[in-house]
Enzyme design. Structure first.
Site, PDB file in Angstrom:
ATOM      1  N   PRO A   5      -2.449  65.534  57.479  1.00 11.10           N
ATOM      2  CA  PRO A   5      -1.477  65.463  58.780  1.00 11.10           C
ATOM      3  C   PRO A   5      -2.238  65.149  60.074  1.00 11.10           C
ATOM      4  O   PRO A   5      -2.735  66.291  60.113  1.00 11.10           O
ATOM      5  CB  PRO A   5      -0.617  67.030  58.612  1.00 11.10           C
ATOM      6  N   GLU A   6      -1.889  64.999  60.687  1.00 10.21           N
ATOM      7  CA  GLU A   6      -2.813  64.868  62.017  1.00 10.21           C
ATOM      8  C   GLU A   6      -1.766  64.476  62.985  1.00 10.21           C
ATOM      9  O   GLU A   6      -0.235  64.953  62.626  1.00 10.21           O
ATOM     10  CB  GLU A   6      -3.350  63.269  62.231  1.00 10.21           C
ATOM     11  N   LYS A  64      -3.049  69.673  66.239  1.00 11.17           N
ATOM     12  CA  LYS A  64      -2.715  70.134  64.693  1.00 11.17           C
ATOM     13  C   LYS A  64      -2.391  71.324  64.663  1.00 11.17           C
ATOM     14  O   LYS A  64      -2.061  71.357  63.587  1.00 11.17           O
ATOM     15  CB  LYS A  64      -3.642  69.261  64.070  1.00 11.17           C
ATOM     16  N   HIS A  98       1.094  75.005  44.442  1.00 12.14           N
ATOM     17  CA  HIS A  98       0.349  76.190  45.650  1.00 12.14           C
ATOM     18  C   HIS A  98       0.461  76.452  46.428  1.00 12.14           C
ATOM     19  O   HIS A  98       0.215  76.684  47.597  1.00 12.14           O
ATOM     20  CB  HIS A  98      -0.326  74.679  45.513  1.00 12.14           C
ATOM     21  N   ARG A 118      -5.507  72.188  48.426  1.00 11.46           N
ATOM     22  CA  ARG A 118      -7.175  72.376  48.077  1.00 11.46           C
ATOM     23  C   ARG A 118      -7.656  73.763  49.378  1.00 11.46           C
ATOM     24  O   ARG A 118      -8.494  73.517  50.315  1.00 11.46           O
ATOM     25  CB  ARG A 118      -7.056  71.093  49.188  1.00 11.46           C
ATOM     26  N   ARG A 270     -17.270  60.870  55.565  1.00 16.46           N
ATOM     27  CA  ARG A 270     -15.954  60.555  54.570  1.00 16.46           C
ATOM     28  C   ARG A 270     -15.899  58.851  55.067  1.00 16.46           C
ATOM     29  O   ARG A 270     -16.925  58.151  54.747  1.00 16.46           O
ATOM     30  CB  ARG A 270     -15.049  60.946  55.710  1.00 16.46           C
TER      31      ARG A 270
END
Length: 294
Positions: A5-6, A64, A98, A118, A270
């Site tokens: 998500p941005e 965000k 989760h 995560r 990344r």
DNA sequence: CGCGCCTCCTGTGTGC
DNA sequence: TGCACACAGGAGGCGC
């Protein structure tokens, strides 16, 4: 695959939550994983206790980050991290694998669930943070914000002794931009992410900002699906990811502008994607610092 | 104080 | 078939 998500994805979540959670009184909070509230130093039990009985009066966003102002003048802060979701689910819906935090409401209707594989995301309680939580006051405005200052951004960018992609990812300079939209904006600007910020001309910096704004705006429109369904999600089916990416994730595929195969390079643990022809690497890195003379 | 590196986390995909 | 490892990456924290 769900995108990280941005700004566009978080704004989509904000709108969905505003519709489904505003005006409802929380009756109980269950924390299923302590890491989900790790930023709340008094702990999970306190987090649950202090929120019981409070009414959500709005849903706001800064970059965000999301926050939910409460009738007490406090707020719930939320960040989705890489894989977080804020779902509005019927009470009888089975628990997600989760599921980290569950909010139940006085009306007995749908639950609010924070689900995060995560666990890079999380929730916190901000005392007195209804207007703007102090915990996220360091986050800059985003380029879609009416109070965002273009000249301040251009000046701030050119004042930095860094590289342009690092600067785009610095949430204290401009917020809402992550790895994907940074690469897309750089592709449109024909700039390599390693270009030194202090060597960018004002026109080049201004064009970059315009492309950042365009990329975010287009993704926002593409992701702005209806909220008729009782299900709020950061949704990868928007179509933006299917059709509109020019650089991100396209290693080896032809550049949509010149046909050269898109390259992938390691960057900050990344990946960065760019066109080797349209976005040549800078010949020199950032210039030697001259600040110490002071 | 500015800048950049490290770390947190887990499911998925790949190569041997 | 199973193991090891690369990969996804936002952002706080810390060292220089």
């Amino acid at each position: 695959m769900r995108p990280v998500p941005e700004l566009p994805e978080v704004e989509t979540v904000r709108q969905g939550l505003a519709k489904w959670v505003t005006g409802r009184r929380i009756t109980s909070v269950e924390v299923h994983h302590p890491r989900a509230v790790r930023r709340h130093l008094p702990g999970a039990e306190h987090f649950a206790a202090v929120l019981a009985g409070r009414t959500v009066v709005d849903v706001c966003r800064r970059g965000k980050y999301l926050w939910l102002p409460l009738d007490s003048g406090d707020a719930i802060i939320g960040h989705l991290g890489m894989s977080g979701q804020l779902l509005v689910q019927p009470p009888d819906a089975p628990d997600e694998t989760h599921l980290r935090v569950r909010f139940r409401f006085a009306d007995g209707g749908s639950e609010l669930r924070f689900v995060d594989q995560r666990t890079f995301g999380g929730l916190a309680y901000s005392e007195g943070g209804a207007e703007l939580p102090a915990e996220i006051a360091h986050i800059a405005r985003d380029p879609m914000d009416p109070l965002f200052s273009d000249p301040d951004f251009v000046a701030g960018l050119r004042r930095k002794r860094s590289e342009v992609k690092r600067a785009l990812l610095d949430q204290t300079l401009i917020s809402g931009v992550g790895n994907i939209y940074a690469d897309e904006a750089l592709w449109r600007s024909r700039l390599h992410g390693l270009r030194p910020t202090d060597a960018l001309t004002k026109p080049a910096a201004t064009r970059l900002l315009a492309h950042v704004r365009d990329v975010l705006g287009e993704a926002l429109v593409a992701g702005g699906t209806s909220f008729d369904a009782l299900y709020v999600d950061v949704n990868g089916e928007s179509g933006y990811f299917d059709r509109s990416l020019n650089a991100y994730g396209r290693e080896g595929e032809p550049c949509h502008r010149c046909g050269a195969p898109i390259r992938r390079e390691p960057f900050m643990n990344r990946s960065s994607y760019s066109c080797p022809r349209c976005q040549p690497r800078p010949r020199r890195g950032i210039s030697p610092g001259t600040r110490s003379g002071g």
